[in-house]
Design a protein around this motif. Structure first.
Motif, short mmCIF file in Angstrom:
data_model
loop_
_atom_site.label_atom_id
_atom_site.label_comp_id
_atom_site.label_asym_id
_atom_site.label_seq_id
_atom_site.Cartn_x
_atom_site.Cartn_y
_atom_site.Cartn_z
N SER A 1 -34.87 55.96 30.59
CA SER A 1 -35.82 55.40 29.63
C SER A 1 -37.23 55.33 30.22
N GLU A 2 -38.18 54.99 29.38
CA GLU A 2 -39.58 54.90 29.80
C GLU A 2 -39.83 53.62 30.59
N ILE A 3 -40.90 53.66 31.40
CA ILE A 3 -41.33 52.46 32.12
C ILE A 3 -42.08 51.57 31.13
N ALA A 4 -41.61 50.35 30.94
CA ALA A 4 -42.24 49.43 29.99
C ALA A 4 -43.44 48.73 30.60
N PHE A 5 -43.30 48.24 31.84
CA PHE A 5 -44.38 47.56 32.54
C PHE A 5 -43.97 47.34 33.99
N SER A 6 -44.88 46.81 34.80
CA SER A 6 -44.60 46.47 36.19
C SER A 6 -44.61 44.96 36.32
N LEU A 7 -43.73 44.44 37.17
CA LEU A 7 -43.65 42.99 37.36
C LEU A 7 -44.90 42.47 38.05
N ASP A 8 -45.36 41.32 37.61
CA ASP A 8 -46.49 40.64 38.22
C ASP A 8 -45.97 39.80 39.38
N GLN A 9 -46.41 40.14 40.58
CA GLN A 9 -45.91 39.47 41.78
C GLN A 9 -46.28 37.99 41.82
N SER A 10 -47.34 37.61 41.12
CA SER A 10 -47.82 36.22 41.19
C SER A 10 -47.04 35.28 40.29
N SER A 11 -46.17 35.82 39.41
CA SER A 11 -45.46 34.98 38.45
C SER A 11 -43.97 35.24 38.50
N PRO A 12 -43.15 34.20 38.40
CA PRO A 12 -41.71 34.42 38.24
C PRO A 12 -41.43 34.95 36.85
N TYR A 13 -40.22 35.40 36.60
CA TYR A 13 -39.85 35.90 35.29
C TYR A 13 -38.51 35.28 34.90
N ASP A 14 -38.20 35.32 33.60
CA ASP A 14 -36.93 34.80 33.10
C ASP A 14 -35.88 35.90 33.07
N VAL A 15 -34.66 35.55 33.43
CA VAL A 15 -33.52 36.46 33.28
C VAL A 15 -32.82 36.09 31.98
N LEU A 16 -32.77 37.05 31.04
CA LEU A 16 -32.16 36.80 29.73
C LEU A 16 -30.69 37.22 29.68
N ALA A 17 -30.32 38.21 30.49
CA ALA A 17 -28.93 38.67 30.53
C ALA A 17 -28.69 39.37 31.85
N ALA A 18 -27.44 39.37 32.30
CA ALA A 18 -27.10 39.97 33.60
C ALA A 18 -25.91 40.90 33.46
N ASP A 19 -25.82 41.85 34.40
CA ASP A 19 -24.69 42.79 34.49
C ASP A 19 -24.49 43.60 33.21
N LEU A 20 -25.60 44.08 32.65
CA LEU A 20 -25.52 44.96 31.49
C LEU A 20 -25.18 46.38 31.96
N GLN A 21 -24.25 47.03 31.27
CA GLN A 21 -23.79 48.36 31.67
C GLN A 21 -24.81 49.44 31.32
N ASP A 22 -24.95 50.39 32.21
CA ASP A 22 -25.79 51.56 31.97
C ASP A 22 -24.88 52.71 31.55
N LYS A 23 -24.87 53.03 30.26
CA LYS A 23 -23.96 54.05 29.74
C LYS A 23 -24.39 55.46 30.11
N ASP A 24 -25.68 55.62 30.49
CA ASP A 24 -26.17 56.96 30.83
C ASP A 24 -25.94 57.32 32.28
N SER A 25 -25.50 56.36 33.09
CA SER A 25 -25.37 56.60 34.53
C SER A 25 -23.92 56.88 34.90
N VAL A 26 -23.72 57.94 35.69
CA VAL A 26 -22.38 58.28 36.17
C VAL A 26 -21.87 57.17 37.08
N SER A 27 -22.76 56.56 37.86
CA SER A 27 -22.38 55.51 38.80
C SER A 27 -22.28 54.14 38.14
N LYS A 28 -22.53 54.09 36.83
CA LYS A 28 -22.41 52.84 36.08
C LYS A 28 -23.27 51.73 36.67
N LEU A 29 -24.56 51.96 36.72
CA LEU A 29 -25.48 50.94 37.20
C LEU A 29 -25.42 49.70 36.33
N LEU A 30 -25.68 48.55 36.94
CA LEU A 30 -25.75 47.29 36.21
C LEU A 30 -27.22 46.86 36.12
#
Length: 468
Positions: A50-79
């Motif tokens: 997929s496309e790059i949406a943005f880069s993380l801002d090092q000066s600010s924390p971020y929220d985690v909305l969901a974890a361990d989502l499967q990557d269906k396009d990856s042979v290695s099944k990235l999370l």
């Protein structure tokens, strides 16, 4: 006609409430993340395609909305993690090394949520790193609440643990390293624990002469005033265990042994090897995770500190920096040090320490380790161009097996020109005379000669030319 209007409105309202519920759930943070390096890319979908949406801002924390989502396009099944930062939503990979090293994702603690401090002092930090601002110092047996924790284990000062966001008994919130927390289900359970015995290794220097040394038996420390003469102020000792008493005092188990006799195959004299052993209180010791840290903290070395730290890192923290012997070699404008250094022995009388040979490149004020081994290193200009070639020879104990590699410097490191691994002492080993390089067969039996390939080369302008 109007009779069906209200049921339709009711069904529409229910649908809207349902979708609003789903949206709210998808937007409620389940954790947070901290950025340790700039330019961490966030993808628009949970896939590297997929496309790059943005880069993380090092000066600010971020929220985690969901974890361990499967990557269906990856042979290695990235999370993947779904994240939110400053009104932007995207995905970061859990498995990518760049993400692992530079982003920490914290999720709620699901196991034991309380910890008892087992260190003599545990630092509470503003950010989850050893460079984070210190917010406070926790004392031995203080009890804290673990709120959120990073799943990836890290090693700090030879101790393995995780970073966790914690809350102290007086309400302070910050980050602590969990290797020094004993976990429990409740403060009551932890407060009732008696003397705790933990595995921890390292080196210590005595700040003063001890008045007592202790043994530990049936949950009790038993003092003795018979102090071995080796245990004096400024003595360096090796420790293997730690005790945390119910009163919050810490003791370290120190031991000194004679080096084992290589001919004592049945270990029949094990009891005579002990020179001293017992527990000493932490307040008379300065402790360090490795001997090199003890050395660098308590001595004024004549060699460059960065140079010594490079040596120590190459030996995984086990270098005896007091034994460093170095020689300089120039490859054009580049300088390479040949270093001989002993591994620090835990024995009190080790007359035959294991020596290591290193090649370290110096560039400006930085040093890079290029090679570490136990064998012999020779520098010889074989082709007469003014720049040495390097022969590294490793032997394998009593078997007489030999491994040789002839290296050539390429400006940044060493390329292998020729390699050999052999057997039966020196049979078939690589040797050279002038610019000629050949395999020696003078000590070979008839059977061995048939197994090895005899060769002869001449080194010309950095290239091996076969002699026909």
């Amino acid at each position: 006609m109007h009779k069906n209007k209200f049921p339709s409105l009711i069904r529409l309202s229910i649908a809207l409430i349902f979708f609003l519920f789903l949206y709210t759930c998808a937007s409620v943070p389940i954790g947070f993340g901290v950025v340790l390096q700039k330019d961490i890319k966030v993808y628009s979908k949970p896939t590297l395609k997929s496309e790059i949406a943005f880069s993380l801002d090092q000066s600010s924390p971020y929220d985690v909305l969901a974890a361990d989502l499967q990557d269906k396009d990856s042979v290695s099944k990235l999370l993947w993690f779904k994240i939110h930062q400053k009104d932007k939503v995207g995905f970061i990979s859990k498995e990518e090394e760049s993400i692992k090293n530079n982003v920490l994702n914290f999720l709620p603690v699901t196991g034991d949520k309380f910890g008892l401090v087992t260190a003599t002092q545990l630092l509470l930090r503003e950010t989850p790193s050893t460079g984070g601002k210190i917010l406070g110092r926790l004392a031995t047996r203080d009890i804290v609440e673990l709120i959120e924790e990073h799943s990836k284990k890290v090693t700090i000062d030879e101790m393995q643990g995780t970073w966790a966001k914690i809350k102290t008994k007086d309400g302070k919130i910050g980050f602590a390293f969990t290797a020094y927390l004993m976990r429990g289900v409740s403060p009551d359970v932890l407060s009732k624990t008696e003397t705790i015995e933990l595995r921890q290794t390292g080196w210590a220097i005595l700040k003063k002469d001890p008045s007592k040394i202790f043994t530990f038996s049936k949950g009790k420390l038993i003092p003795s005033s018979e102090i071995p003469y080796e245990l004096k102020k400024d003595a360096e000792v090796y420790f293997t265990n730690k005790l945390v008493t119910t009163q919050g005092k810490v003791y370290f188990y120190i031991s000194g042994e004679k080096a084992p006799n290589e001919y004592d195959y049945d270990h029949s004299d094990d009891e005579t090897k002990i020179v001293y052993s017992g527990y000493l209180p932490s307040d008379i010791l300065k402790t360090y995770s490795t001997h090199s840290k003890l050395y660098l903290s308590n001595h004024q070395p004549s060699l460059n500190r960065n140079f010594l730290e490079t040596i120590d890192k190459a030996l995984d923290g086990n270098a005896d920096l007091a034994t460093v012997r170095e020689t300089e070699h120039f490859f054009g404008k580049k300088k390479v040090y040949h270093v001989e250094v002993d591994r620090k022995s835990i024995y009190v009388d080790d007359e035959y320490p294991h020596t290591r040979n290193l090649l370290i490149l110096k560039e400006g004020n930085s040093y890079t380790n290029l090679h570490v081994g136990i064998g012999n290193i020779e520098f010889t200009d074989l082709d007469g161009d003014g720049i040495d070639e390097v022969m590294v020879t490793e032997t394998s104990g009593r078997s007489g097996d030999i491994s040789q590699i002839l290296y050539q410097f390429n400006g940044y490191g060493f390329n292998s020109l020729l390699a050999f691994s052999g057997y039966n002492g020196e049979c078939g080993h690589i040797t050279y005379s002038g610019s000629s390089i050949f395999r020696n067969s003078t000590n070979c039996s008839k059977e061995s000669k048939e197994k090895i390939k005899i060769f002869e080369y001449v080194l010309k302008k950095g290239k091996l030319v076969p002699v026909r």
